[in-house]
Design a protein around this motif. Sequence first.
Motif, PDB file in Angstrom:
ATOM      1  N   HIS A 189     -31.800 -63.198  43.213  1.00  0.00           N
ATOM      2  CA  HIS A 189     -33.178 -62.819  42.911  1.00  0.00           C
ATOM      3  C   HIS A 189     -34.053 -63.283  44.067  1.00  0.00           C
ATOM      4  O   HIS A 189     -34.055 -64.461  44.421  1.00  0.00           O
ATOM      5  CB  HIS A 189     -33.672 -63.446  41.611  1.00  0.00           C
ATOM      6  CG  HIS A 189     -35.067 -63.016  41.253  1.00  0.00           C
ATOM      7  ND1 HIS A 189     -36.175 -63.812  41.489  1.00  0.00           N
ATOM      8  CD2 HIS A 189     -35.546 -61.862  40.721  1.00  0.00           C
ATOM      9  CE1 HIS A 189     -37.264 -63.174  41.089  1.00  0.00           C
ATOM     10  NE2 HIS A 189     -36.912 -61.990  40.622  1.00  0.00           N
ATOM     11  N   VAL A 190     -34.747 -62.332  44.673  1.00  0.00           N
ATOM     12  CA  VAL A 190     -35.655 -62.629  45.782  1.00  0.00           C
ATOM     13  C   VAL A 190     -37.080 -62.516  45.273  1.00  0.00           C
ATOM     14  O   VAL A 190     -37.465 -61.491  44.693  1.00  0.00           O
ATOM     15  CB  VAL A 190     -35.450 -61.657  46.959  1.00  0.00           C
ATOM     16  CG1 VAL A 190     -36.396 -61.997  48.106  1.00  0.00           C
ATOM     17  CG2 VAL A 190     -34.002 -61.686  47.440  1.00  0.00           C
ATOM     18  N   ASP A 207     -26.562 -51.879  48.196  1.00  0.00           N
ATOM     19  CA  ASP A 207     -27.381 -50.798  47.653  1.00  0.00           C
ATOM     20  C   ASP A 207     -27.636 -50.991  46.164  1.00  0.00           C
ATOM     21  O   ASP A 207     -28.320 -50.178  45.541  1.00  0.00           O
ATOM     22  CB  ASP A 207     -26.701 -49.442  47.894  1.00  0.00           C
ATOM     23  CG  ASP A 207     -26.797 -49.013  49.354  1.00  0.00           C
ATOM     24  OD1 ASP A 207     -27.818 -49.333  49.992  1.00  0.00           O
ATOM     25  OD2 ASP A 207     -25.852 -48.380  49.853  1.00  0.00           O
ATOM     26  N   LEU A 208     -27.076 -52.055  45.579  1.00  0.00           N
ATOM     27  CA  LEU A 208     -27.291 -52.361  44.164  1.00  0.00           C
ATOM     28  C   LEU A 208     -28.530 -53.244  44.054  1.00  0.00           C
ATOM     29  O   LEU A 208     -28.452 -54.467  43.982  1.00  0.00           O
ATOM     30  CB  LEU A 208     -26.064 -53.048  43.572  1.00  0.00           C
ATOM     31  CG  LEU A 208     -24.777 -52.227  43.577  1.00  0.00           C
ATOM     32  CD1 LEU A 208     -23.616 -53.026  43.017  1.00  0.00           C
ATOM     33  CD2 LEU A 208     -24.958 -50.920  42.805  1.00  0.00           C
ATOM     34  N   ILE A 209     -29.687 -52.590  44.057  1.00  0.00           N
ATOM     35  CA  ILE A 209     -30.979 -53.275  44.118  1.00  0.00           C
ATOM     36  C   ILE A 209     -31.831 -52.812  42.948  1.00  0.00           C
ATOM     37  O   ILE A 209     -31.989 -51.612  42.722  1.00  0.00           O
ATOM     38  CB  ILE A 209     -31.699 -52.968  45.442  1.00  0.00           C
ATOM     39  CG1 ILE A 209     -30.842 -53.417  46.637  1.00  0.00           C
ATOM     40  CG2 ILE A 209     -33.075 -53.632  45.484  1.00  0.00           C
ATOM     41  CD1 ILE A 209     -31.293 -52.834  47.951  1.00  0.00           C
ATOM     42  N   GLU A 210     -32.397 -53.760  42.223  1.00  0.00           N
ATOM     43  CA  GLU A 210     -33.323 -53.451  41.129  1.00  0.00           C
ATOM     44  C   GLU A 210     -34.699 -54.031  41.479  1.00  0.00           C
ATOM     45  O   GLU A 210     -34.933 -55.224  41.314  1.00  0.00           O
ATOM     46  CB  GLU A 210     -32.836 -54.043  39.814  1.00  0.00           C
ATOM     47  CG  GLU A 210     -33.761 -53.741  38.638  1.00  0.00           C
ATOM     48  CD  GLU A 210     -33.266 -54.315  37.325  1.00  0.00           C
ATOM     49  OE1 GLU A 210     -34.096 -54.486  36.398  1.00  0.00           O
ATOM     50  OE2 GLU A 210     -32.049 -54.599  37.213  1.00  0.00           O
ATOM     51  N   PRO A 211     -35.610 -53.195  41.975  1.00  0.00           N
ATOM     52  CA  PRO A 211     -36.955 -53.707  42.261  1.00  0.00           C
ATOM     53  C   PRO A 211     -37.675 -54.073  40.963  1.00  0.00           C
ATOM     54  O   PRO A 211     -37.581 -53.347  39.969  1.00  0.00           O
ATOM     55  CB  PRO A 211     -37.641 -52.517  42.955  1.00  0.00           C
ATOM     56  CG  PRO A 211     -36.553 -51.542  43.282  1.00  0.00           C
ATOM     57  CD  PRO A 211     -35.479 -51.767  42.271  1.00  0.00           C
ATOM     58  N   VAL A 212     -38.374 -55.190  40.982  1.00  0.00           N
ATOM     59  CA  VAL A 212     -39.187 -55.597  39.841  1.00  0.00           C
ATOM     60  C   VAL A 212     -40.657 -55.337  40.147  1.00  0.00           C
ATOM     61  O   VAL A 212     -41.425 -54.928  39.281  1.00  0.00           O
ATOM     62  CB  VAL A 212     -38.959 -57.088  39.514  1.00  0.00           C
ATOM     63  CG1 VAL A 212     -39.811 -57.521  38.323  1.00  0.00           C
ATOM     64  CG2 VAL A 212     -37.477 -57.345  39.231  1.00  0.00           C
ATOM     65  N   ALA A 213     -41.049 -55.563  41.379  1.00  0.00           N
ATOM     66  CA  ALA A 213     -42.407 -55.324  41.858  1.00  0.00           C
ATOM     67  C   ALA A 213     -42.308 -55.228  43.375  1.00  0.00           C
ATOM     68  O   ALA A 213     -41.213 -55.290  43.943  1.00  0.00           O
ATOM     69  CB  ALA A 213     -43.332 -56.456  41.427  1.00  0.00           C
ATOM     70  N   ALA A 252     -37.116 -58.629  43.617  1.00  0.00           N
ATOM     71  CA  ALA A 252     -36.028 -57.716  43.287  1.00  0.00           C
ATOM     72  C   ALA A 252     -34.764 -58.513  42.976  1.00  0.00           C
ATOM     73  O   ALA A 252     -34.600 -59.652  43.417  1.00  0.00           O
ATOM     74  CB  ALA A 252     -35.759 -56.752  44.438  1.00  0.00           C
ATOM     75  N   TYR A 253     -33.877 -57.875  42.196  1.00  0.00           N
ATOM     76  CA  TYR A 253     -32.536 -58.396  41.964  1.00  0.00           C
ATOM     77  C   TYR A 253     -31.558 -57.626  42.852  1.00  0.00           C
ATOM     78  O   TYR A 253     -31.662 -56.403  42.984  1.00  0.00           O
ATOM     79  CB  TYR A 253     -32.112 -58.202  40.506  1.00  0.00           C
ATOM     80  CG  TYR A 253     -32.915 -58.994  39.512  1.00  0.00           C
ATOM     81  CD1 TYR A 253     -32.628 -60.340  39.257  1.00  0.00           C
ATOM     82  CD2 TYR A 253     -33.951 -58.401  38.794  1.00  0.00           C
ATOM     83  CE1 TYR A 253     -33.363 -61.062  38.326  1.00  0.00           C
ATOM     84  CE2 TYR A 253     -34.685 -59.117  37.865  1.00  0.00           C
ATOM     85  CZ  TYR A 253     -34.390 -60.443  37.636  1.00  0.00           C
ATOM     86  OH  TYR A 253     -35.113 -61.159  36.725  1.00  0.00           O
ATOM     87  N   LEU A 254     -30.589 -58.345  43.427  1.00  0.00           N
ATOM     88  CA  LEU A 254     -29.553 -57.739  44.245  1.00  0.00           C
ATOM     89  C   LEU A 254     -28.196 -58.158  43.690  1.00  0.00           C
ATOM     90  O   LEU A 254     -27.935 -59.356  43.504  1.00  0.00           O
ATOM     91  CB  LEU A 254     -29.639 -58.207  45.701  1.00  0.00           C
ATOM     92  CG  LEU A 254     -30.756 -57.667  46.595  1.00  0.00           C
ATOM     93  CD1 LEU A 254     -32.127 -58.157  46.159  1.00  0.00           C
ATOM     94  CD2 LEU A 254     -30.507 -58.072  48.047  1.00  0.00           C
ATOM     95  N   VAL A 306     -27.651 -55.067  37.083  1.00  0.00           N
ATOM     96  CA  VAL A 306     -28.716 -54.707  38.021  1.00  0.00           C
ATOM     97  C   VAL A 306     -28.853 -53.192  37.971  1.00  0.00           C
ATOM     98  O   VAL A 306     -27.889 -52.461  38.196  1.00  0.00           O
ATOM     99  CB  VAL A 306     -28.364 -55.188  39.440  1.00  0.00           C
ATOM    100  CG1 VAL A 306     -29.311 -54.584  40.470  1.00  0.00           C
ATOM    101  CG2 VAL A 306     -28.412 -56.705  39.503  1.00  0.00           C
ATOM    102  N   VAL A 307     -30.042 -52.716  37.637  1.00  0.00           N
ATOM    103  CA  VAL A 307     -30.268 -51.291  37.405  1.00  0.00           C
ATOM    104  C   VAL A 307     -30.841 -50.654  38.668  1.00  0.00           C
ATOM    105  O   VAL A 307     -31.950 -50.981  39.099  1.00  0.00           O
ATOM    106  CB  VAL A 307     -31.226 -51.064  36.214  1.00  0.00           C
ATOM    107  CG1 VAL A 307     -31.483 -49.576  36.013  1.00  0.00           C
ATOM    108  CG2 VAL A 307     -30.644 -51.688  34.954  1.00  0.00           C
TER     109      VAL A 307
END
Length: 365
Positions: free
Chosen positions: A16-17, A110-116, A120-122, A248-249
């Motif tokens: 989580h970044v 490429d498995l990245i779920e932006p939150v804002a 993001a979650y990777l 991770v969506v």
Amino acid sequence: MLELPLLNDTSRKIIHVDMDAFYASIEERDEPRLRQLALVIAHDPRTTGGKGVVTTANYIARQYGVHSAMPASQALRLVPKRLLVFREPDFTKYRAVSAQIHALFHQVTDLIEPVALDEAYLDVTANRDFPNTIRLALWLQDQIRRTTGLTSSIGLSYNKFLAKEASEYNKPQGRTVILPEQAQAFLDRLPIGEFRGVGAKTAPQLEALGITDGASLRAHSQAELIAAFGKMGLGLYQHARGVDNRPVVVRDAKSVGKERTYRSVLTTEAQVQAQLHELAALVAAALARKQKHGKTVVLKVRDPEFNTLTRRITQDHYVAGEAALYALAWQLWQSLPVKPEAVRLLGITATGLDPQQYENIDLKL
């Protein structure tokens, strides 16, 4: 009442970044004098008749109790006037910096779920380029700083809940890893108000039940928590035990890429050419399956010291076929200012994708 059995997937590696005071840090970067002041990103309530909400604030302003979603007029009352500065939010600028950061994310997965824009979650479980995931997380944090001049906090664990808790644990510029064997001890001593999803309304209700930290939360049964909090109670029961199996969506993909890491590094252009042919074929096949094509091709090259180069080229027409992808990738390779003596990783990505129903049309005027 029978309790639902818990299945805990501890095999994943999730980062989580979370950028540190993102909007405020961008303004401080662009105007360094603001670093000594209490900077609030909001419309100045003195010019709006008291209207406006705080988007974010730097860490000096936070020391005075300013936080996001607070009325801007309240910030005006909390901070000494000699220190307080308001800045209008500039989302065009913030989105541009966010795009830079997301481009770095795509260098590792490429498995990245932006939150804002700022977090993001990777999912880096299958990442072969950095077998040491902690080293990967530190590399990513360093690249963000080098590329944008901004700091971030990184959390690494086996699920999204713990990765988020980890990134929050030591902000700003935090680096926290929670291994599966460490999770329970970490959660048991975590104050209940710091559990994700426990807000200002829920915390007093939990404290009324004698729940003040993770250990006292874990002492309550699944049935008790569901009876008191419904669906949220089940989530609390799981989180107290370090369970969160949500994936991770990835949102609708805007790119398709393939890359390879080589145990025996490539040392000749003939080897590079052969690998680019194979990668182009894989990308073309993936595009065909997704029925997509794009106008931009990106080449990624990494040497054994983990120095990474990326080059991109954008065409006026759509590209999807193996031959066209290879030709553009080879053109990008040839355009590198300094070619590495050895290549550890090669990648080809097609971006800016559209459905294949969108066709190339040449208008003869």
